[in-house]
Design a protein around this motif. Structure first.
Motif, PDB file in Angstrom:
ATOM      1  N   LYS A  74       0.854  -1.194   0.000  1.00 35.84           N
ATOM      2  CA  LYS A  74       0.000   0.000   0.000  1.00 35.84           C
ATOM      3  C   LYS A  74       0.886   1.239   0.000  1.00 35.84           C
ATOM      4  O   LYS A  74       2.077   1.152   0.333  1.00 35.84           O
ATOM      5  CB  LYS A  74      -0.921  -0.003   1.213  1.00 35.84           C
ATOM      6  N   GLY A  75       0.294   2.370  -0.357  1.00 35.45           N
ATOM      7  CA  GLY A  75       1.116   3.562  -0.402  1.00 35.45           C
ATOM      8  C   GLY A  75       0.322   4.848  -0.468  1.00 35.45           C
ATOM      9  O   GLY A  75      -0.907   4.848  -0.533  1.00 35.45           O
ATOM     10  N   VAL A  76       1.060   5.959  -0.434  1.00 33.47           N
ATOM     11  CA  VAL A  76       0.477   7.295  -0.526  1.00 33.47           C
ATOM     12  C   VAL A  76       1.173   8.037  -1.662  1.00 33.47           C
ATOM     13  O   VAL A  76       2.398   8.000  -1.782  1.00 33.47           O
ATOM     14  CB  VAL A  76       0.656   8.089   0.788  1.00 33.47           C
ATOM     15  N   ILE A  77       0.370   8.710  -2.482  1.00 34.69           N
ATOM     16  CA  ILE A  77       0.919   9.506  -3.565  1.00 34.69           C
ATOM     17  C   ILE A  77       0.458  10.951  -3.408  1.00 34.69           C
ATOM     18  O   ILE A  77      -0.479  11.236  -2.663  1.00 34.69           O
ATOM     19  CB  ILE A  77       0.505   8.961  -4.947  1.00 34.69           C
ATOM     20  N   THR A  78       1.133  11.851  -4.103  1.00 30.04           N
ATOM     21  CA  THR A  78       0.707  13.255  -4.113  1.00 30.04           C
ATOM     22  C   THR A  78       0.300  13.636  -5.528  1.00 30.04           C
ATOM     23  O   THR A  78       0.729  13.021  -6.505  1.00 30.04           O
ATOM     24  CB  THR A  78       1.831  14.206  -3.665  1.00 30.04           C
ATOM     25  N   ASN A  79      -0.523  14.664  -5.611  1.00 29.45           N
ATOM     26  CA  ASN A  79      -0.776  15.245  -6.924  1.00 29.45           C
ATOM     27  C   ASN A  79       0.260  16.332  -7.197  1.00 29.45           C
ATOM     28  O   ASN A  79       1.205  16.531  -6.426  1.00 29.45           O
ATOM     29  CB  ASN A  79      -2.214  15.764  -7.045  1.00 29.45           C
ATOM     30  N   VAL A  80       0.099  17.050  -8.298  1.00 29.30           N
ATOM     31  CA  VAL A  80       1.089  18.029  -8.730  1.00 29.30           C
ATOM     32  C   VAL A  80       0.561  19.433  -8.459  1.00 29.30           C
ATOM     33  O   VAL A  80      -0.546  19.776  -8.886  1.00 29.30           O
ATOM     34  CB  VAL A  80       1.395  17.868 -10.234  1.00 29.30           C
ATOM     35  N   PRO A  81       1.320  20.260  -7.761  1.00 31.03           N
ATOM     36  CA  PRO A  81       0.864  21.635  -7.490  1.00 31.03           C
ATOM     37  C   PRO A  81       1.059  22.539  -8.694  1.00 31.03           C
ATOM     38  O   PRO A  81       1.824  22.224  -9.619  1.00 31.03           O
ATOM     39  CB  PRO A  81       1.770  22.068  -6.337  1.00 31.03           C
ATOM     40  N   TYR A  82       0.383  23.664  -8.662  1.00 29.54           N
ATOM     41  CA  TYR A  82       0.671  24.720  -9.631  1.00 29.54           C
ATOM     42  C   TYR A  82       1.965  25.379  -9.178  1.00 29.54           C
ATOM     43  O   TYR A  82       1.963  26.251  -8.300  1.00 29.54           O
ATOM     44  CB  TYR A  82      -0.478  25.723  -9.699  1.00 29.54           C
ATOM     45  N   ILE A  83       3.054  24.971  -9.779  1.00 28.63           N
ATOM     46  CA  ILE A  83       4.368  25.361  -9.276  1.00 28.63           C
ATOM     47  C   ILE A  83       4.616  26.860  -9.360  1.00 28.63           C
ATOM     48  O   ILE A  83       5.462  27.393  -8.627  1.00 28.63           O
ATOM     49  CB  ILE A  83       5.491  24.612 -10.019  1.00 28.63           C
TER      50      ILE A  83
END
Length: 549
Positions: free
Chosen positions: A260-269
């Motif tokens: 199992k795991g955790v991911i992040t989305n991508v910010p408006y850099i």
């Protein structure tokens, strides 16, 4: 009666002391529940990602920043459940930067540090990022890096965060090959830890048989390189279809064994201070290096503005003597009117007089007309919709020596060549220093496409939790975030969340990020890290590191 009086006094005293004792009774301490695991197995945690995962801070990777990386902070909480084997590919010291073949280089420099200079009022003072908007400077440490990229570390490492890695780099089998360093197709941070010259980041992570993983900021570098280079074409955005294929491969592979795991989305850099700190209008009439020149500058641009009045009034260049003025930029999206400018100046009856006012003979009029057409064929003053990258603050107002040399080669006297080579004033800022609205739209469109892929993965896989990194950075850039009674904001230097490079987090920022991972884990997998008090405390993590290595 006296006895009654003393009895009453005695009763009052008893009541008084009884009240005091009641007032001093401390409330019972809140008893927190015992930490529980939920459905996830944290016994073998491996972190994959890029700079944030590695703990990159202040423009470099160094020991203290690695130890304050969010995966290492998470591992301390997981250790309470039996995982005490998290390993880091530590740098040699707190200097940061890398040697390649024993030689220091401009790509992997020592970390930045902050120092105050309250008496400095020069908007264009020395240093890597000398900003006139706040009384401070940033500088590199005076030390030389001691970590050699080609010296391979032994063993395997739980933190597989590789600064600079784009999504597809996690699958690239030459990314850790030292022979590829010369062509920049290998990453020196991965070269240090790759199991062999054909290893991939994903492959080396899977070889450790993780029971739990984090996959963070994948997609960030796919747009960041384009953004930090001002969209000049030297570092292209990864297309959405490639990202979609790569990201699905990463998740399918990581969860194939039941992990199992955790991911992040991508910010408006572009919400980061690397893109928001330098204003579009930094040219102050109060600056002694600029203000006195304004009348002369407006006179010089007067001849050109007469042409713009006819062709395109929005391109007129005027500097204010009472307010801050925008810089002059090159905008490749504008129609190139160089020929029209040159032709109009050559037919203007007043242009020869203007040329004479520059100290040149009338015969030089065609030459000057041609040079002005070439320089300002696609120029305009910046607007609030343009974003200047942080390093532009050390360029604006300086003399571009390459421009001086080119003008002198065209028979322009040196003094005049220098006057027409002031970056952002008489010489339009090059594309690499500015993000135009069209380039910003490209970045946002790509980010939206990446996040659509990430959402589809989340929606279809019960083994994955999400940390909304996009929302976190948006909050930092607007109202700020409260973390253990500390206010975290995205302001450079003073905000506490973003480090001195304007992109990566501080130690305290990474601690907050770790807690958001723990929240996501609790919500998805039924653990209780937050409720049981097993989280990072803001006080334990710095916002700035000492300049001492």
């Amino acid at each position: 009666m006296n006895n009654i009086k003393y009895i009453l006094l005695f009763v009052l005293l008893i009541g008084f002391y009884a009240c005091n004792e009641d007032d001093n009774i401390l409330p019972e301490e809140t008893v927190l529940p015992e930490l529980t695991t939920g459905t996830a197995d944290f016994s073998n945690y491996v972190a994959l990602g890029a700079s944030f995962t590695a703990g990159f801070t202040d423009g470099a990777l160094f020991r203290a920043s690695q130890e304050n990386s969010f995966p290492n902070i998470l591992s301390k909480e997981f250790a309470k459940l039996g995982n005490d084997t998290f390993t880091l590919p530590l740098m040699n010291d707190n200097i940061g930067g890398l040697l390649i073949g024993g030689t220091a280089n401009d790509r992997f420099t020592p970390r930045l540090y902050f120092y105050s200079d309250q008496d400095d009022t020069d908007n264009f003072s020395s240093g890597p990022y000398p900003l006139g908007v706040v009384p401070h400077k940033l500088d590199f440490t005076a030390e030389i890096p001691t970590t050699e990229a080609t010296t391979k570390l032994n063993g395997t490492f739980s933190n597989m965060g590789i600064p600079g890695a784009k999504s597809f780099h996690l699958l690239f089998d030459g990314y850790g090959n030292p022979a590829n360093l010369a062509t920049a197709t290998a990453n020196p941070y991965f070269v240090r830890i790759a199991s062999n010259s054909t290893a991939t980041i994903l492959g080396d992570a899977i070889a450790q048989n993780p029971t739990f993983f984090t996959l963070s900021e994948i997609g960030g570098n796919d747009v960041l390189g384009y953004a930090t280079s001002g969209g000049d074409g030297s570092n292209l955005i990864t297309d959405a279809s490639t990202f979609n294929s790569v990201f699905n491969t990463l998740i399918t592979t990581l969860t194939s064994t039941g992990a199992k795991g955790v991911i992040t989305n991508v910010p408006y850099i572009t919400d980061l201070p690397h893109f928001t700190t330098v204003p579009y209008n930094p040219l102050s009439p109060l600056n002694p290096n600029f203000g006195p020149q304004i009348p002369t500058l407006n006179n010089i641009f007067g001849a050109l503005n007469q042409v713009f009045d006819v062709i395109d009034p929005s391109r007129k260049i005027v500097f204010s003597q009472t307010a801050a003025s925008p810089v002059v930029i090159h905008d490749e999206t504008l129609p190139n009117i160089a020929t029209l400018i040159t032709g109009a100046l050559n037919t203007s009856p007043t242009f020869p007089t203007f040329v004479e006012s520059l100290g040149l003979p009338i015969q030089a009029s065609p030459l000057i007309a041609g040079l002005l057409g070439k320089a300002y064929g696609q120029s305009r003053q910046a607007t609030e919709k343009d974003l200047l990258v942080l390093p532009s603050s050390s360029i604006i107002g300086t003399t571009n020596q390459a421009s001086v040399s080119a003008l002198m080669a065209a028979k322009v006297p040196q003094q005049l060549a220098e006057q027409f080579s002031a970056e952002g004033i008489t010489l339009p800022l090059a594309d690499k220093w500015v993000l135009l609205p069209s380039e910003l739209k490209e970045i946002n469109n790509a980010t939206d496409a990446y996040n659509a892929t990430i959402k589809s993965v989340i929606d279809s896989n019960d083994n994955i939790a999400l940390v909304d990194l996009n929302n976190i950075l948006a909050e930092l850039a607007s109202a700020g975030i409260n973390f253990d009674n500390f206010s975290l904001k995205s302001n450079l230097v003073t905000g506490g969340a973003i480090s001195l490079d304007g992109i990566h987090l501080t130690g305290r920022g990474y601690a907050y990020m770790a807690n958001k991972f723990l929240e996501a884990i609790d919500a998805k997998f039924g653990s209780n890290f937050v409720a049981s008090g097993n989280v990072a405390n803001a006080n334990d993590y710095p916002t700035n590191y000492s300049s001492e290595p």
